[in-house]
Structures are given as structure tokens and as C-alpha cells.
Design a protein around this motif. Structure first.
Motif, PDB file in Angstrom:
ATOM      1  N   MET A   1       6.462  -4.346  -2.758  1.00 12.14           N
ATOM      2  CA  MET A   1       5.726  -5.003  -1.687  1.00 12.14           C
ATOM      3  C   MET A   1       4.255  -5.092  -2.076  1.00 12.14           C
ATOM      4  SD  MET A   1       7.307  -3.312   1.748  1.00 12.14           S
ATOM      5  CE  MET A   1       9.063  -3.345   2.047  1.00 12.14           C
ATOM      6  N   LEU A   2       3.668  -6.221  -1.774  1.00 19.67           N
ATOM      7  CA  LEU A   2       2.249  -6.430  -2.070  1.00 19.67           C
ATOM      8  C   LEU A   2       1.460  -6.322  -0.765  1.00 19.67           C
ATOM      9  CD1 LEU A   2      -0.121  -7.396  -3.883  1.00 19.67           C
ATOM     10  CD2 LEU A   2       0.588  -9.736  -3.335  1.00 19.67           C
ATOM     11  N   VAL A   3       0.456  -5.435  -0.764  1.00 22.93           N
ATOM     12  CA  VAL A   3      -0.421  -5.294   0.398  1.00 22.93           C
ATOM     13  C   VAL A   3      -1.809  -5.742  -0.020  1.00 22.93           C
ATOM     14  CG1 VAL A   3      -1.376  -3.726   2.138  1.00 22.93           C
ATOM     15  CG2 VAL A   3       0.931  -3.320   1.237  1.00 22.93           C
ATOM     16  N   THR A   4      -2.240  -6.895   0.479  1.00 19.50           N
ATOM     17  CA  THR A   4      -3.595  -7.343   0.150  1.00 19.50           C
ATOM     18  C   THR A   4      -4.575  -6.610   1.066  1.00 19.50           C
ATOM     19  OG1 THR A   4      -3.402  -9.228   1.657  1.00 19.50           O
ATOM     20  CG2 THR A   4      -2.808  -9.596  -0.658  1.00 19.50           C
ATOM     21  N   GLY A   5      -5.746  -6.332   0.546  1.00 20.94           N
ATOM     22  CA  GLY A   5      -6.671  -5.479   1.289  1.00 20.94           C
ATOM     23  C   GLY A   5      -6.114  -4.064   1.386  1.00 20.94           C
ATOM     24  N   GLY A   6      -5.293  -3.700   0.413  1.00 23.17           N
ATOM     25  CA  GLY A   6      -4.515  -2.468   0.487  1.00 23.17           C
ATOM     26  C   GLY A   6      -5.311  -1.191   0.372  1.00 23.17           C
ATOM     27  N   THR A   7      -6.566  -1.281  -0.076  1.00 23.48           N
ATOM     28  CA  THR A   7      -7.384  -0.067  -0.164  1.00 23.48           C
ATOM     29  C   THR A   7      -8.295   0.075   1.051  1.00 23.48           C
ATOM     30  OG1 THR A   7      -9.051  -1.248  -1.446  1.00 23.48           O
ATOM     31  CG2 THR A   7      -7.371  -0.033  -2.697  1.00 23.48           C
ATOM     32  N   GLY A   8      -8.214  -0.872   1.979  1.00 26.63           N
ATOM     33  CA  GLY A   8      -9.057  -0.807   3.174  1.00 26.63           C
ATOM     34  C   GLY A   8      -8.424   0.055   4.251  1.00 26.63           C
ATOM     35  N   GLY A   9      -9.092   0.117   5.392  1.00 22.85           N
ATOM     36  CA  GLY A   9      -8.626   0.960   6.489  1.00 22.85           C
ATOM     37  C   GLY A   9      -7.233   0.580   6.962  1.00 22.85           C
ATOM     38  N   LEU A  10      -7.057  -0.680   7.295  1.00 24.70           N
ATOM     39  CA  LEU A  10      -5.741  -1.114   7.778  1.00 24.70           C
ATOM     40  C   LEU A  10      -4.714  -1.134   6.647  1.00 24.70           C
ATOM     41  CD1 LEU A  10      -6.529  -4.004  10.300  1.00 24.70           C
ATOM     42  CD2 LEU A  10      -6.023  -1.606  10.751  1.00 24.70           C
ATOM     43  N   GLY A  11      -5.154  -1.504   5.445  1.00 24.75           N
ATOM     44  CA  GLY A  11      -4.229  -1.544   4.312  1.00 24.75           C
ATOM     45  C   GLY A  11      -3.621  -0.178   4.044  1.00 24.75           C
ATOM     46  N   ALA A  12      -4.448   0.860   4.109  1.00 25.16           N
ATOM     47  CA  ALA A  12      -3.952   2.218   3.868  1.00 25.16           C
ATOM     48  C   ALA A  12      -2.953   2.629   4.948  1.00 25.16           C
ATOM     49  CB  ALA A  12      -5.132   3.197   3.822  1.00 25.16           C
ATOM     50  N   LEU A  13      -3.266   2.265   6.187  1.00 23.34           N
ATOM     51  CA  LEU A  13      -2.348   2.600   7.287  1.00 23.34           C
ATOM     52  C   LEU A  13      -1.013   1.884   7.114  1.00 23.34           C
ATOM     53  CD1 LEU A  13      -4.551   2.504  10.527  1.00 23.34           C
ATOM     54  CD2 LEU A  13      -3.389   4.472   9.520  1.00 23.34           C
ATOM     55  N   ILE A  14      -1.090   0.607   6.758  1.00 28.55           N
ATOM     56  CA  ILE A  14       0.137  -0.180   6.567  1.00 28.55           C
ATOM     57  C   ILE A  14       0.955   0.405   5.411  1.00 28.55           C
ATOM     58  CG2 ILE A  14       1.006  -2.422   5.750  1.00 28.55           C
ATOM     59  CD1 ILE A  14       0.153  -2.622   8.595  1.00 28.55           C
ATOM     60  N   ALA A  15       0.263   0.752   4.330  1.00 25.25           N
ATOM     61  CA  ALA A  15       0.972   1.297   3.161  1.00 25.25           C
ATOM     62  C   ALA A  15       1.701   2.581   3.535  1.00 25.25           C
ATOM     63  CB  ALA A  15      -0.021   1.546   2.024  1.00 25.25           C
ATOM     64  N   GLU A  16       1.012   3.457   4.260  1.00 25.77           N
ATOM     65  CA  GLU A  16       1.632   4.718   4.672  1.00 25.77           C
ATOM     66  C   GLU A  16       2.833   4.452   5.580  1.00 25.77           C
ATOM     67  OE1 GLU A  16       0.251   8.712   6.987  1.00 25.77           O
ATOM     68  OE2 GLU A  16      -1.151   7.856   5.530  1.00 25.77           O
ATOM     69  N   HIS A  17       2.670   3.495   6.476  1.00 25.58           N
ATOM     70  CA  HIS A  17       3.765   3.141   7.391  1.00 25.58           C
ATOM     71  C   HIS A  17       4.960   2.581   6.615  1.00 25.58           C
ATOM     72  CE1 HIS A  17       5.717   1.785  11.064  1.00 25.58           C
ATOM     73  NE2 HIS A  17       5.861   0.597  10.502  1.00 25.58           N
ATOM     74  N   LEU A  18       4.687   1.744   5.628  1.00 19.54           N
ATOM     75  CA  LEU A  18       5.775   1.158   4.836  1.00 19.54           C
ATOM     76  C   LEU A  18       6.566   2.249   4.120  1.00 19.54           C
ATOM     77  CD1 LEU A  18       3.969  -1.984   3.378  1.00 19.54           C
ATOM     78  CD2 LEU A  18       5.880  -1.964   5.002  1.00 19.54           C
ATOM     79  N   VAL A  19       5.867   3.277   3.645  1.00 19.43           N
ATOM     80  CA  VAL A  19       6.545   4.372   2.942  1.00 19.43           C
ATOM     81  C   VAL A  19       7.330   5.247   3.909  1.00 19.43           C
ATOM     82  CG1 VAL A  19       6.159   6.528   1.664  1.00 19.43           C
ATOM     83  CG2 VAL A  19       4.982   4.427   0.971  1.00 19.43           C
ATOM     84  N   THR A  20       6.692   5.627   5.021  1.00 19.81           N
ATOM     85  CA  THR A  20       7.323   6.615   5.899  1.00 19.81           C
ATOM     86  C   THR A  20       8.357   6.008   6.844  1.00 19.81           C
ATOM     87  OG1 THR A  20       5.499   6.412   7.474  1.00 19.81           O
ATOM     88  CG2 THR A  20       5.339   8.169   5.836  1.00 19.81           C
ATOM     89  N   ALA A  21       8.102   4.819   7.349  1.00 21.66           N
ATOM     90  CA  ALA A  21       9.004   4.241   8.351  1.00 21.66           C
ATOM     91  C   ALA A  21       9.991   3.248   7.768  1.00 21.66           C
ATOM     92  CB  ALA A  21       8.188   3.564   9.458  1.00 21.66           C
ATOM     93  N   HIS A  22       9.673   2.709   6.602  1.00 27.69           N
ATOM     94  CA  HIS A  22      10.541   1.661   6.058  1.00 27.69           C
ATOM     95  C   HIS A  22      11.067   1.988   4.668  1.00 27.69           C
ATOM     96  CE1 HIS A  22       9.762  -1.091   9.369  1.00 27.69           C
ATOM     97  NE2 HIS A  22       8.513  -0.668   9.331  1.00 27.69           N
ATOM     98  N   GLN A  23      10.760   3.200   4.184  1.00 28.77           N
ATOM     99  CA  GLN A  23      11.226   3.598   2.847  1.00 28.77           C
ATOM    100  C   GLN A  23      10.983   2.479   1.830  1.00 28.77           C
ATOM    101  OE1 GLN A  23      13.706   3.952   5.607  1.00 28.77           O
ATOM    102  NE2 GLN A  23      12.448   5.755   5.963  1.00 28.77           N
TER     103      GLN A  23
END
Ligand SMILES: NC(=O)c1ccc[n+]([C@@H]2O[C@H](COP(=O)([O-])OP(=O)(O)OC[C@H]3O[C@@H](n4cnc5c(N)ncnc54)[C@H](OP(=O)(O)O)[C@@H]3O)[C@@H](O)[C@H]2O)c1
Length: 90
Positions: A1-23
Motif C-alpha cells: 500500500m502506498l501512503v502519500t504524505g506518509g511521514t506526516g501527522g495523518l499519514g503516520a496515523l493511517i499507516a498505524e491503522h492499516l497495520v493494526t486494523a487491516h493487517q
């Protein structure tokens, strides 16, 4: 999965959510500064701790060539490969 803006505030939250809630499978977090962005190394470590697989790449998504190169580097069969290569050694 590609997360643009992935090092920003929302990007980090989304990345963590993708790992924990969506494996999520392997995450590619893109921003212009890439690994030089503040907190990038800590974010990657945190995602690995959570069992994810992630990398940060430097890419200005407003630059068609840079974005194409990032997309080309993502294997076509990467989708759905969750938990197949979690936890890199070290
Ligand atoms: N936080 C909120 O509560 C909230 C609410 C509503 C809307 N938004 C919107 O959601 C977006 C993200 O918010 P945020 O709080 O996560 O902001 P942020 O912490 O400033 O993160 C923005 C991220 O986008 C990257 N970025 C900016 N331009 C880029 C480009 N051309 N190519 C690639 N990466 C780029 C930045 O890294 P580099 O600078 O290294 O490129 C950074 O990683 C913003 O547009 C914001 O206006 C946020």
C-alpha cells in the motif's frame, strides 16, 4: 500500500491503522523529504514493532516521473501479501 504524505501527522496515523486494523502488507510511505523527514525512523520502528512492514521513500507526488518510479518499484502482486514478510531481522 502506498501512503502519500506518509511521514506526516495523518499519514503516520493511517499507516498505524492499516497495520493494526487491516493487517496491511508492505507499506510504502512517501513524502518529499523521505527518510530525512523528522520522525521517519521512529515511525518505521513503531510500525515494525506493531508487526508491520514499511519503508519511507522520497517522492514529490506532484512530479509525475517521481511518482511513476515509486509505483513501478511496488511489485504488482504485493496486494494481499499481509503478514508474509513481517518483522525484518535486526
Ligand atoms: N491534521 C488534521 O487534523 C487535518 C484535518 C483536515 C485536513 N487535513 C489535511 O490533511 C493533509 C495532511 O495533514 P497532516 O496533519 O498529516 O499534515 P503534515 O503533518 O504536514 O503532513 C503532510 C505530509 O505530506 C507530505 N507532503 C507534502 N507535500 C508533498 C508532496 N508534494 N509529495 C509528497 N509528500 C508531500 C509531507 O512531507 P514532505 O514535506 O517531506 O513532503 C508530510 O509527510 C493536509 O493537506 C491537511 O491540510 C489535516
Amino acid at each position: 500500500m502506498l501512503v502519500t504524505g506518509g511521514t506526516g501527522g495523518l499519514g503516520a496515523l493511517i499507516a498505524e491503522h492499516l497495520v493494526t486494523a487491516h493487517q496491511a502488507g508492505h507499506l510504502v510511505l512517501a513524502s518529499r523529504r523521505g527518510p530525512a523527514a523528522p520522525g521517519a525512523a521512529v515511525l518505521i520502528a513503531r510500525l515494525h514493532e506493531l508487526g508491520g512492514s514499511a519503508e519511507v521513500v522520497a517522492c514529490d507526488v506532484a512530479d509525475r516521473g517521481q511518482l511513476a518510479a515509486v509505483l513501478a518499484a511496488i511489485p504488482r502482486n504485493a496486494a494481499g501479501g499481509h503478514r508474509a514478510h513481517r518483522r525484518r531481522p535486526g
